[in-house]
Design a protein around this motif. Sequence first.
Motif, PDB file in Angstrom:
ATOM      1  N   ALA A 289     -25.865  18.620  17.610  1.00 26.16           N
ATOM      2  CA  ALA A 289     -26.906  18.508  16.591  1.00 26.16           C
ATOM      3  C   ALA A 289     -26.303  18.588  15.196  1.00 26.16           C
ATOM      4  O   ALA A 289     -26.704  17.836  14.289  1.00 26.16           O
ATOM      5  N   VAL A 290     -25.343  19.484  15.001  1.00 24.76           N
ATOM      6  CA  VAL A 290     -24.680  19.578  13.699  1.00 24.76           C
ATOM      7  C   VAL A 290     -23.967  18.272  13.377  1.00 24.76           C
ATOM      8  O   VAL A 290     -24.041  17.774  12.238  1.00 24.76           O
ATOM      9  N   GLU A 291     -23.309  17.687  14.369  1.00 23.94           N
ATOM     10  CA  GLU A 291     -22.603  16.424  14.151  1.00 23.94           C
ATOM     11  C   GLU A 291     -23.582  15.303  13.802  1.00 23.94           C
ATOM     12  O   GLU A 291     -23.293  14.455  12.940  1.00 23.94           O
ATOM     13  N   LEU A 292     -24.755  15.288  14.429  1.00 20.90           N
ATOM     14  CA  LEU A 292     -25.763  14.270  14.125  1.00 20.90           C
ATOM     15  C   LEU A 292     -26.232  14.395  12.676  1.00 20.90           C
ATOM     16  O   LEU A 292     -26.399  13.392  11.985  1.00 20.90           O
ATOM     17  N   PHE A 293     -26.420  15.623  12.212  1.00 25.16           N
ATOM     18  CA  PHE A 293     -26.826  15.813  10.816  1.00 25.16           C
ATOM     19  C   PHE A 293     -25.704  15.434   9.860  1.00 25.16           C
ATOM     20  O   PHE A 293     -25.966  14.932   8.764  1.00 25.16           O
ATOM     21  N   GLU A 294     -24.464  15.667  10.263  1.00 22.77           N
ATOM     22  CA  GLU A 294     -23.349  15.246   9.411  1.00 22.77           C
ATOM     23  C   GLU A 294     -23.335  13.731   9.241  1.00 22.77           C
ATOM     24  O   GLU A 294     -23.075  13.220   8.149  1.00 22.77           O
ATOM     25  N   GLU A 295     -23.652  13.009  10.328  1.00 17.76           N
ATOM     26  CA  GLU A 295     -23.661  11.545  10.258  1.00 17.76           C
ATOM     27  C   GLU A 295     -24.804  11.047   9.387  1.00 17.76           C
ATOM     28  O   GLU A 295     -24.623  10.187   8.524  1.00 17.76           O
ATOM     29  N   VAL A 296     -26.002  11.590   9.602  1.00 19.36           N
ATOM     30  CA  VAL A 296     -27.146  11.191   8.782  1.00 19.36           C
ATOM     31  C   VAL A 296     -26.901  11.571   7.320  1.00 19.36           C
ATOM     32  O   VAL A 296     -27.207  10.805   6.401  1.00 19.36           O
ATOM     33  N   GLY A 297     -26.335  12.762   7.096  1.00 19.91           N
ATOM     34  CA  GLY A 297     -26.033  13.194   5.734  1.00 19.91           C
ATOM     35  C   GLY A 297     -25.019  12.294   5.049  1.00 19.91           C
ATOM     36  O   GLY A 297     -25.136  12.026   3.839  1.00 19.91           O
ATOM     37  N   ARG A 298     -24.044  11.811   5.814  1.00 20.46           N
ATOM     38  CA  ARG A 298     -23.047  10.902   5.234  1.00 20.46           C
ATOM     39  C   ARG A 298     -23.719   9.625   4.735  1.00 20.46           C
ATOM     40  O   ARG A 298     -23.461   9.167   3.610  1.00 20.46           O
ATOM     41  N   TRP A 299     -24.620   9.050   5.542  1.00 16.45           N
ATOM     42  CA  TRP A 299     -25.328   7.850   5.111  1.00 16.45           C
ATOM     43  C   TRP A 299     -26.251   8.146   3.934  1.00 16.45           C
ATOM     44  O   TRP A 299     -26.407   7.315   3.025  1.00 16.45           O
ATOM     45  N   LEU A 300     -26.835   9.328   3.928  1.00 19.46           N
ATOM     46  CA  LEU A 300     -27.679   9.715   2.790  1.00 19.46           C
ATOM     47  C   LEU A 300     -26.851   9.750   1.513  1.00 19.46           C
ATOM     48  O   LEU A 300     -27.261   9.214   0.471  1.00 19.46           O
ATOM     49  N   GLY A 301     -25.681  10.347   1.568  1.00 20.49           N
ATOM     50  CA  GLY A 301     -24.823  10.448   0.388  1.00 20.49           C
ATOM     51  C   GLY A 301     -24.355   9.107  -0.121  1.00 20.49           C
ATOM     52  O   GLY A 301     -24.271   8.877  -1.340  1.00 20.49           O
ATOM     53  N   ILE A 302     -24.047   8.184   0.797  1.00 20.97           N
ATOM     54  CA  ILE A 302     -23.629   6.839   0.391  1.00 20.97           C
ATOM     55  C   ILE A 302     -24.763   6.153  -0.368  1.00 20.97           C
ATOM     56  O   ILE A 302     -24.545   5.531  -1.419  1.00 20.97           O
ATOM     57  N   GLY A 303     -25.982   6.262   0.147  1.00 21.68           N
ATOM     58  CA  GLY A 303     -27.120   5.648  -0.535  1.00 21.68           C
ATOM     59  C   GLY A 303     -27.382   6.279  -1.894  1.00 21.68           C
ATOM     60  O   GLY A 303     -27.709   5.569  -2.864  1.00 21.68           O
ATOM     61  N   ILE A 304     -27.237   7.595  -1.994  1.00 20.35           N
ATOM     62  CA  ILE A 304     -27.455   8.267  -3.274  1.00 20.35           C
ATOM     63  C   ILE A 304     -26.402   7.840  -4.294  1.00 20.35           C
ATOM     64  O   ILE A 304     -26.700   7.680  -5.483  1.00 20.35           O
ATOM     65  N   ALA A 305     -25.168   7.624  -3.853  1.00 29.13           N
ATOM     66  CA  ALA A 305     -24.138   7.122  -4.765  1.00 29.13           C
ATOM     67  C   ALA A 305     -24.514   5.752  -5.307  1.00 29.13           C
ATOM     68  O   ALA A 305     -24.290   5.448  -6.490  1.00 29.13           O
ATOM     69  N   ASN A 306     -25.107   4.907  -4.463  1.00 29.40           N
ATOM     70  CA  ASN A 306     -25.571   3.593  -4.923  1.00 29.40           C
ATOM     71  C   ASN A 306     -26.695   3.742  -5.943  1.00 29.40           C
ATOM     72  O   ASN A 306     -26.735   3.028  -6.957  1.00 29.40           O
ATOM     73  N   LEU A 307     -27.626   4.667  -5.687  1.00 29.49           N
ATOM     74  CA  LEU A 307     -28.712   4.906  -6.640  1.00 29.49           C
ATOM     75  C   LEU A 307     -28.167   5.436  -7.962  1.00 29.49           C
ATOM     76  O   LEU A 307     -28.653   5.071  -9.033  1.00 29.49           O
ATOM     77  N   ALA A 308     -27.153   6.294  -7.881  1.00 31.74           N
ATOM     78  CA  ALA A 308     -26.550   6.828  -9.109  1.00 31.74           C
ATOM     79  C   ALA A 308     -25.916   5.716  -9.927  1.00 31.74           C
ATOM     80  O   ALA A 308     -26.011   5.694 -11.163  1.00 31.74           O
TER      81      ALA A 308
END
Length: 356
Positions: free
Chosen positions: A271-290
Amino acid sequence: MPAPRRTRRPSPDPRRTELQQRLRQQTRRALIGDGPAVGVDIGGTKVAAGVVDGEGRVLSQVRRETPTKSPQAVEDVIAEVVEELAARHEVVSVGIGAAGFVDADRSSVLFAPHLAWRHEPLRDAVERRVRARLGRRVGRRTLVENDANAAAWGEYRFGAGRGESRMVCVTMGTGIGGAIVNSGRVQRGRHGLAGEFGHMVIVPGGHRCECGNRGCWEQYASGNALVREARELARADSPVAQGLLERAGGDPGAITGPLVTAAAQDGDAAAVELFEEVGRWLGIGIANLAAALDPGTVVVGGGVSDAGDLLLGPAWEAYRRTLTGRGFRPELRLVRAELGPAAGLVGAADLSRGWG
């Protein structure tokens, strides 16, 4: 005989247009006042409503199941909850937050992917039903707003975005909702459709999205993405998924977002690994928004954000690795939303008074 010359109309001065909009907004606020307002948050499975005062406090709240995908049935439920709340409080306005495209007049839902609404005149329909039930209208104004815009406004005024002049809100639920608040105004775009961040294509040819495209951001950073990956891991009979399967009674189809969140909070490695993966994609998208919007603060809300640092930690690291010009530009502030499930109805109520 020469053709008559056509006179070109001068383009409107954007500064004058902006000033006119602000004056109209101030006039509307003065007429409506800051008294209690009804806020309604329409989801695919529930209708939540409450009376909200001028300080963002929820004074009364009711909840109904969304009966069907029929627009008329949902409108009946909205009218019912407005009637119930108006019987308890003298309200000044009504705000309705709906998941989907809302027109620039904030009166109709043009398209709702999870409800059968296509060019639905929601404001007029609800006002008509309320008047039929009560024999009068409720408040001085009824407004329809995109649910992500409403939640973002709630956070901007009363939650994690207080004091920030340029804020972006990312709401992670079944999909991804988004909104932009700039200098006290929700940025709705030319046609009222801005903020659909979840449908930025970040993996061309990737997972199919409900919108019809492939590789949309919400297919990798949302509640649906989290559950899809967890179930896939369990169906593969991977030993690392045994903890999740046990929690789901041995049925991969019974794995839900809250189940994965609870497992991650208890230290389950998969479960922790799944959140790390989703979080990684979240961060990539936020960098694009920035890179596109340069906000001072990004507020992350929605049910997936209940995981807290299990999600935001990996997101922050991915954002810093992906940000263009990293090391040579200021970094934004990444925070979790504060208002929880009430953000949408709080924001919708406040917007209906003439704010935003």
